[in-house]
Motif scaffolding. Structure first.
Motif, mmCIF file in Angstrom:
data_model
loop_
_atom_site.group_PDB
_atom_site.id
_atom_site.type_symbol
_atom_site.label_atom_id
_atom_site.label_comp_id
_atom_site.label_asym_id
_atom_site.label_seq_id
_atom_site.Cartn_x
_atom_site.Cartn_y
_atom_site.Cartn_z
ATOM 1 N N PRO A 217 -31.367 42.577 40.492
ATOM 2 C CA PRO A 217 -31.451 42.480 41.958
ATOM 3 C C PRO A 217 -32.184 41.212 42.368
ATOM 4 C CG PRO A 217 -32.105 44.659 41.199
ATOM 5 C CD PRO A 217 -31.980 43.806 39.982
ATOM 6 N N THR A 218 -31.619 40.503 43.354
ATOM 7 C CA THR A 218 -32.149 39.201 43.740
ATOM 8 C C THR A 218 -32.260 39.083 45.250
ATOM 9 O OG1 THR A 218 -31.141 38.159 41.779
ATOM 10 C CG2 THR A 218 -31.787 36.700 43.588
ATOM 11 N N LEU A 219 -33.366 38.503 45.685
ATOM 12 C CA LEU A 219 -33.550 38.097 47.076
ATOM 13 C C LEU A 219 -33.617 36.583 47.094
ATOM 14 C CD1 LEU A 219 -34.252 38.542 50.110
ATOM 15 C CD2 LEU A 219 -36.661 38.660 49.394
ATOM 16 N N TYR A 220 -32.768 35.944 47.923
ATOM 17 C CA TYR A 220 -32.759 34.480 48.042
ATOM 18 C C TYR A 220 -33.044 34.139 49.503
ATOM 19 C CZ TYR A 220 -31.046 29.690 46.979
ATOM 20 O OH TYR A 220 -30.925 28.342 46.773
ATOM 21 N N ILE A 221 -34.196 33.512 49.731
ATOM 22 C CA ILE A 221 -34.629 33.123 51.070
ATOM 23 C C ILE A 221 -34.534 31.612 51.209
ATOM 24 C CG2 ILE A 221 -36.694 32.864 52.521
ATOM 25 C CD1 ILE A 221 -37.580 35.620 51.621
ATOM 26 N N ARG A 222 -34.068 31.160 52.368
ATOM 27 C CA ARG A 222 -34.226 29.754 52.743
ATOM 28 C C ARG A 222 -34.524 29.689 54.234
ATOM 29 N NH1 ARG A 222 -30.164 27.454 55.719
ATOM 30 N NH2 ARG A 222 -28.112 28.434 55.612
ATOM 31 N N GLY A 223 -35.083 28.575 54.679
ATOM 32 C CA GLY A 223 -35.369 28.383 56.092
ATOM 33 C C GLY A 223 -34.174 27.817 56.830
ATOM 34 N N ASP A 224 -34.090 28.083 58.115
ATOM 35 C CA ASP A 224 -32.972 27.535 58.896
ATOM 36 C C ASP A 224 -33.090 26.030 59.086
ATOM 37 O OD1 ASP A 224 -35.045 27.449 60.727
ATOM 38 O OD2 ASP A 224 -34.002 28.579 62.285
ATOM 39 N N ASP A 225 -34.213 25.446 58.698
ATOM 40 C CA ASP A 225 -34.401 24.006 58.753
ATOM 41 C C ASP A 225 -33.923 23.316 57.472
ATOM 42 O OD1 ASP A 225 -35.424 21.652 60.102
ATOM 43 O OD2 ASP A 225 -37.053 21.646 58.648
ATOM 44 N N GLU A 226 -33.488 24.108 56.497
ATOM 45 C CA GLU A 226 -33.080 23.577 55.200
ATOM 46 C C GLU A 226 -31.564 23.506 55.076
ATOM 47 O OE1 GLU A 226 -35.991 24.734 51.865
ATOM 48 O OE2 GLU A 226 -35.702 26.577 53.003
#
Length: 276
Positions: A217-226
């Motif tokens: 199981p994986t959570l991948y977060i990024r910012g909307d500025d990226e």
């Protein structure tokens, strides 16, 4: 939480870090945290996540790879740091830190990595499929070869439009036995050694190629500025071989400035939903 400083030997420079344990109550498991490029265990996500994780009952180990900061000194005038890093060294450092965690009783810790640490985390979990969960915080896509040289021109990284030219200069220095010579490279963190530049352009794995092989199981977060190209959360989630949740955080840059509490909430909420 209770914190102790740790030093772990390697074939060359030791790894320094901080081991954080819950102040009270049962310990439910371990978390191993990988820092981003030119960062360290006491800044960024590796600093603000452990209080939230230890409150859940997790023991956390945040450590410096040999490629930490940009340049640093230890106990002499010999320089160390991210200017000299290689992908193989980073992979080895993570394996050494995982072995230390196993000695503390955490044989299969949750893996969390920010930026270059996330890029390395994908490879680590590929090599350690017993990992219970993976959290990628703005993990970059990696890759090497001609496609990467072309991408530098648009991304503005690693010598930008001069990437192919600088690569040849760096290869020449390596061939002349001057791989440790530092180079000023536009679009990078000030300086990088010739050998490290060659390594980054020619040996890095691509996380989207590994994604179908990652079953945990994986959570991948990024910012909307990226950039969704450089930090491909949505595409990674589509390709992942196991359950993967992609989250794009509003008002969020690459270093999570001002949204640290939001990141903690998203990570801890996902852990509760995923692992109980």
């Amino acid at each position: 939480m209770r914190t102790q400083l740790v030093t772990i030997p390697t074939p060359t420079t030791p790894l320094d870090g901080a081991f954080h344990e819950p102040d009270s109550g049962p310990v439910r498991g371990g978390v191993l945290l990988f820092h981003g490029n030119t960062m360290n265990f006491y800044t960024g996500a590796l600093r603000f996540l452990p209080p939230a994780l230890t409150a859940m009952g997790y023991a956390c180990f945040a450590f410096n790879r040999r490629g930490h900061d940009i340049l640093a000194l230890r106990n002499s005038r010999a320089a160390e740091g991210a200017a000299f890093q290689t992908t193989a060294e980073g992979i080895e450092d993570n394996t050494i830190a995982a072995a230390w965690m196993a000695e503390q009783g955490f044989k299969a810790p949750i893996i969390m990595g920010h930026s270059n640490g996330g890029f390395l985390a994908v490879k680590h979990v590929h090599d350690h499929p017993d990992t219970p969960a993976l959290v990628l915080l703005s993990a970059h896509r990696g890759g090497s070869g001609p496609a990467v040289l072309e991408s530098q021109k648009t991304a503005g990284h690693l010598a930008k439009e001069r990437s192919a030219e600088v690569l040849e200069e760096a290869k020449a220095l390596v061939a002349a036995g001057k791989g440790d010579q530092l180079m000023l490279v536009p679009g990078w963190w000030y300086v990088i050694s010739a050998a490290s530049f060659v390594d980054r352009m020619t040996t890095m794995h691509a996380i989207l190629d590994l994604a179908p092989l990652i079953k945990v199981p994986t959570l991948y977060i990024r910012g909307d500025d990226e950039s969704p190209v450089g930090y491909p959360a949505e595409v990674y989630a589509e390709k992942a071989g196991g359950p993967c949740e992609a989250q794009v955080l509003p008002g969020c840059d690459h270093f999570y400035n001002g949204v640290e509490d939001m990141v903690c909430d998203r990570v801890t909420d996902w852990l509760k939903r995923t692992l109980g």
